[in-house]
Design a protein around this motif. Sequence first.
Motif, PDB file in Angstrom:
ATOM      1  N   ASP A 453     -23.882 -19.231 -11.887  1.00  0.00           N
ATOM      2  CA  ASP A 453     -22.571 -18.987 -11.301  1.00  0.00           C
ATOM      3  C   ASP A 453     -22.762 -18.259  -9.983  1.00  0.00           C
ATOM      4  O   ASP A 453     -23.771 -17.585  -9.775  1.00  0.00           O
ATOM      5  N   LEU A 454     -21.776 -18.435  -9.134  1.00  0.00           N
ATOM      6  CA  LEU A 454     -21.777 -17.693  -7.871  1.00  0.00           C
ATOM      7  C   LEU A 454     -20.585 -16.742  -7.936  1.00  0.00           C
ATOM      8  O   LEU A 454     -19.500 -17.160  -8.343  1.00  0.00           O
ATOM      9  N   PRO A 455     -20.779 -15.472  -7.580  1.00  0.00           N
ATOM     10  CA  PRO A 455     -19.587 -14.617  -7.575  1.00  0.00           C
ATOM     11  C   PRO A 455     -18.632 -15.113  -6.482  1.00  0.00           C
ATOM     12  O   PRO A 455     -19.082 -15.568  -5.433  1.00  0.00           O
ATOM     13  N   ALA A 456     -17.346 -15.035  -6.746  1.00  0.00           N
ATOM     14  CA  ALA A 456     -16.386 -15.433  -5.721  1.00  0.00           C
ATOM     15  C   ALA A 456     -16.455 -14.433  -4.572  1.00  0.00           C
ATOM     16  O   ALA A 456     -16.623 -13.233  -4.812  1.00  0.00           O
ATOM     17  N   PRO A 457     -16.343 -14.889  -3.328  1.00  0.00           N
ATOM     18  CA  PRO A 457     -16.300 -13.931  -2.212  1.00  0.00           C
ATOM     19  C   PRO A 457     -15.138 -12.962  -2.431  1.00  0.00           C
ATOM     20  O   PRO A 457     -14.070 -13.357  -2.892  1.00  0.00           O
ATOM     21  N   ALA A 458     -15.385 -11.697  -2.116  1.00  0.00           N
ATOM     22  CA  ALA A 458     -14.371 -10.672  -2.380  1.00  0.00           C
ATOM     23  C   ALA A 458     -13.130 -10.888  -1.510  1.00  0.00           C
ATOM     24  O   ALA A 458     -13.249 -11.317  -0.357  1.00  0.00           O
ATOM     25  N   SER A 459     -11.953 -10.605  -2.079  1.00  0.00           N
ATOM     26  CA  SER A 459     -10.732 -10.778  -1.279  1.00  0.00           C
ATOM     27  C   SER A 459     -10.673  -9.706  -0.182  1.00  0.00           C
ATOM     28  O   SER A 459     -10.175  -9.934   0.902  1.00  0.00           O
ATOM     29  N   GLU A 460     -11.208  -8.551  -0.507  1.00  0.00           N
ATOM     30  CA  GLU A 460     -11.326  -7.524   0.528  1.00  0.00           C
ATOM     31  C   GLU A 460     -12.803  -7.267   0.775  1.00  0.00           C
ATOM     32  O   GLU A 460     -13.499  -6.710  -0.081  1.00  0.00           O
ATOM     33  N   ARG A 461     -13.271  -7.723   1.931  1.00  0.00           N
ATOM     34  CA  ARG A 461     -14.680  -7.501   2.243  1.00  0.00           C
ATOM     35  C   ARG A 461     -14.943  -6.011   2.435  1.00  0.00           C
ATOM     36  O   ARG A 461     -14.010  -5.246   2.652  1.00  0.00           O
ATOM     37  N   PHE A 462     -16.212  -5.638   2.452  1.00  0.00           N
ATOM     38  CA  PHE A 462     -16.526  -4.235   2.700  1.00  0.00           C
ATOM     39  C   PHE A 462     -15.934  -3.791   4.033  1.00  0.00           C
ATOM     40  O   PHE A 462     -15.329  -2.728   4.133  1.00  0.00           O
ATOM     41  N   ARG A 463     -16.088  -4.649   5.038  1.00  0.00           N
ATOM     42  CA  ARG A 463     -15.666  -4.229   6.380  1.00  0.00           C
ATOM     43  C   ARG A 463     -14.152  -4.012   6.455  1.00  0.00           C
ATOM     44  O   ARG A 463     -13.695  -3.153   7.196  1.00  0.00           O
ATOM     45  N   ASP A 464     -13.382  -4.769   5.650  1.00  0.00           N
ATOM     46  CA  ASP A 464     -11.932  -4.558   5.620  1.00  0.00           C
ATOM     47  C   ASP A 464     -11.615  -3.203   4.980  1.00  0.00           C
ATOM     48  O   ASP A 464     -10.795  -2.439   5.460  1.00  0.00           O
ATOM     49  N   TRP A 465     -12.310  -2.965   3.873  1.00  0.00           N
ATOM     50  CA  TRP A 465     -12.121  -1.692   3.167  1.00  0.00           C
ATOM     51  C   TRP A 465     -12.427  -0.518   4.099  1.00  0.00           C
ATOM     52  O   TRP A 465     -11.683   0.451   4.189  1.00  0.00           O
ATOM     53  N   PHE A 466     -13.552  -0.654   4.800  1.00  0.00           N
ATOM     54  CA  PHE A 466     -13.991   0.441   5.672  1.00  0.00           C
ATOM     55  C   PHE A 466     -12.984   0.667   6.803  1.00  0.00           C
ATOM     56  O   PHE A 466     -12.628   1.804   7.113  1.00  0.00           O
ATOM     57  N   ALA A 467     -12.499  -0.436   7.363  1.00  0.00           N
ATOM     58  CA  ALA A 467     -11.538  -0.324   8.475  1.00  0.00           C
ATOM     59  C   ALA A 467     -10.234   0.300   7.977  1.00  0.00           C
ATOM     60  O   ALA A 467      -9.666   1.185   8.638  1.00  0.00           O
ATOM     61  N   ASN A 468      -9.784  -0.123   6.822  1.00  0.00           N
ATOM     62  CA  ASN A 468      -8.548   0.432   6.263  1.00  0.00           C
ATOM     63  C   ASN A 468      -8.685   1.918   5.976  1.00  0.00           C
ATOM     64  O   ASN A 468      -7.774   2.714   6.216  1.00  0.00           O
ATOM     65  N   ARG A 469      -9.824   2.280   5.464  1.00  0.00           N
ATOM     66  CA  ARG A 469     -10.092   3.667   5.104  1.00  0.00           C
ATOM     67  C   ARG A 469     -10.090   4.523   6.359  1.00  0.00           C
ATOM     68  O   ARG A 469      -9.503   5.598   6.404  1.00  0.00           O
ATOM     69  N   ARG A 470     -10.736   4.003   7.377  1.00  0.00           N
ATOM     70  CA  ARG A 470     -10.777   4.693   8.666  1.00  0.00           C
ATOM     71  C   ARG A 470      -9.357   4.914   9.193  1.00  0.00           C
ATOM     72  O   ARG A 470      -8.976   5.994   9.616  1.00  0.00           O
ATOM     73  N   ARG A 471      -8.553   3.816   9.089  1.00  0.00           N
ATOM     74  CA  ARG A 471      -7.184   3.867   9.590  1.00  0.00           C
ATOM     75  C   ARG A 471      -6.380   4.934   8.835  1.00  0.00           C
ATOM     76  O   ARG A 471      -5.714   5.746   9.421  1.00  0.00           O
ATOM     77  N   SER A 472      -6.544   4.928   7.509  1.00  0.00           N
ATOM     78  CA  SER A 472      -5.741   5.890   6.754  1.00  0.00           C
ATOM     79  C   SER A 472      -6.206   7.318   7.031  1.00  0.00           C
ATOM     80  O   SER A 472      -5.412   8.260   6.993  1.00  0.00           O
ATOM     81  N   GLU A 473      -7.492   7.480   7.359  1.00  0.00           N
ATOM     82  CA  GLU A 473      -7.972   8.824   7.732  1.00  0.00           C
ATOM     83  C   GLU A 473      -7.279   9.308   9.001  1.00  0.00           C
ATOM     84  O   GLU A 473      -6.872  10.454   9.109  1.00  0.00           O
ATOM     85  N   PHE A 474      -7.155   8.375   9.937  1.00  0.00           N
ATOM     86  CA  PHE A 474      -6.502   8.729  11.199  1.00  0.00           C
ATOM     87  C   PHE A 474      -5.029   9.041  10.968  1.00  0.00           C
ATOM     88  O   PHE A 474      -4.457   9.900  11.625  1.00  0.00           O
ATOM     89  N   ASP A 475      -4.420   8.302  10.036  1.00  0.00           N
ATOM     90  CA  ASP A 475      -2.988   8.506   9.765  1.00  0.00           C
ATOM     91  C   ASP A 475      -2.706   9.885   9.205  1.00  0.00           C
ATOM     92  O   ASP A 475      -1.638  10.439   9.415  1.00  0.00           O
ATOM     93  N   GLU A 476      -3.703  10.413   8.459  1.00  0.00           N
ATOM     94  CA  GLU A 476      -3.449  11.669   7.742  1.00  0.00           C
ATOM     95  C   GLU A 476      -3.169  12.843   8.661  1.00  0.00           C
ATOM     96  O   GLU A 476      -3.780  13.061   9.652  1.00  0.00           O
TER      97      GLU A 476
END
Lengths: 476, 241
Positions: A453-476
């Motif tokens: 089996d092949l794992p399905a590609p993630a709906s949220e890639r690492f880079r999306d997660w990282f960018a979102n996290r960065r954004r929310s840090e700035f928002d705080e």
Amino acid sequence: MPLRVGEKDFQTRVNKGLDDAFMRGTVRSAQEQLRTRKQASSEELGDWEAWRSLGEEIRTHTLEHLDYYLEQLSDKVAERGGHVYFAKTAEEGNAYVRKVAREQEAKKIVKSKSMVTEEMSLNDALEEDGLEVVETDLGEYILQVDDHDPPSHIVAPSLHKNRAQIKDVFAEKKDYEDSDNANDITRFVRGELREEFLDADIGITGCNFAVAESGSISLVTNEGNADLVTALPKTQISVMSMERIVPTWEELDVMVSLLCRSAVGQKLTSYITTLTGPKGEEEIDGPEDFHLVIVDNGRSDILGTQFQSALHCIRCAACVNVCPVYRHVGGHAYGSIYNGPIGAVLTPLLDGYENNKDLPYASSLCAACTEACPVKIPLHEQLIAHRQIITEKEKLGSMPEKWAMKMFGTGVSAPKLYRLASKQAHRVMSPWTKGSRISNGPGPLKAWTNFRDLPAPASERFRDWFANRRRSEFDE
Amino acid sequence: MKVSLFITCLGDMFYPNAGKATVELLEKFDCTVDFPEQQTCCGQPAFNSGYHSDARKAAKQTIEAFKDAAYVVTPSGSCAAMLHEYSHLLKDEPQWQQEADALSAKSYELTQFLVDVLQVENTGASFHAKATYHTSCHMSRLLQVTRAPQTLLGNVNGLEMVDLSHKHDCCGFGGTFAVKMPEISKEMVDEKVNCIQATEADILIGADAGCLMNIGGRMSREETPVKVMHIAEVLNHTEER
């Protein structure tokens, strides 16, 4: 028997190996045993890595001064009353041996294991002249009696056969009537071979290492047959490939220590025989006539290239004994008398790429071979080097692969395009995704999903997660 | 300490949780983590298949992406080893080769970085499970990192590590090998799965997405009830008991 053995294409040979449960079982247990013994015997030497470095140094030095040592060897053999012949090709080597046999009016030849004579198809050439050629190493003898079945391992040529099969071979071809007990079979073969030794006019051996300073050749064996081959017939011919040479007895000591341990996990083998020319007047045994045939057959073309260290090889099969690919497909899959990782490196060098283009790919590049090699041949790196030549110089790679790699090259060097494509992967693959896995992938994924089996590609890639996290840090 | 992450293509797309755990782990030990957006793939698929001109494109892209990094840390032994190949790959372009050497000198596999640079031997993780560790070939043989993952896993509270027999044998991934020689690769991974099952571990831990994808994919196909986890996830795991 030529360098290349078996007619079938690579995939057919591989499938045959994979289907042979018996062979895979014997290879597995042989690898286990040899690895364990090698481990124990090499640890005894102390710093095994230092020994490997010394082995590599000796081989590098010798190859870099090969012309000097070959000349020294040749002079010394001649001084001792032996004859030396340099054969540029297999044909030249065979022609010389045939000439000697004719001059001696020989009828029967006994041989002891020599890979280079197999590479040259020397037996066929001699048989064409009506000579009887008898292999005397037990493994080689079994294969010869079994209608010239090809060897499947560098050190244990009949590794792919079991006792019952061997018994059947002798029963059919030699009227053997005893059991499949190894002692019974060996006793029988010993009886058969004794007659052959006594009848033979010429003995032919290979050469593990020639010692340049004294003009001696050495043979490392466990059966004692090489001693009889060299001691009984009147004429002795040793055939060596040009790189199998050491400067002095001191280096011979190091190389033999590395060879015995790496090959069979022994400190020393039962017999280490050395011969220096024909027998002297006061000596009671040994040949009256001694010939050394030094074979090039494509080797000087390897000197000075990125593959030069492949000529370090001392034919110990340590790489074969650790190779997981070899374990599953067996020696015959390589289609060459040189099998396993060193075979995949050496065969294309000696026989060209056209017929051997699959061999360098028959490796997962796990580098177990490189780690095991007692003379530090970077085998997995040389396999990659072959692949580069196959794809970029010989242009023997498949078109779809070439295009895929071109797209890869474009994709990885255009980060925006790369990000876009990897973002789409999850969506594009969704028709084939069940739960979080893909079990029946389309097109090029098929080879993967046929077995896994092949794992399905993630709906949220690492880079999306990282960018979102960065954004929310700035928002705080 | 400022650390730039090289998450690798497989990690980014297929194992984002390993990347997340990597970030959290590094932050736990006072690293400031950044993720250079320009990174793509280390180039290994092309390099190992012999397409070196295509591999060079990936190498240059990676060098560019990490030009300003102080440390480059990657949760993959194999890709870390590939970064060290760049110097050889770019040997005909001296300027690039110099850059390649600079990248290689500051690049580390995650566990190697934790142990050798940050001097961390215990990440404070807690995980009650029975697990075995897959030694990936490129990490152990090419990168020569063997002690670090064992040390770190050995210090995870509650984790029972069982030795995997024939651990030094390849799982049969080998990048494109798995699709170029699928039948041989399948036999190799089956042998690996058998060894894993024999340990009776609940979890297989690895430090390379490629190996995990191969072994995990085969175990998923065969419905083998062993969970596959990236070492970063284990080292970052905390639980209440």
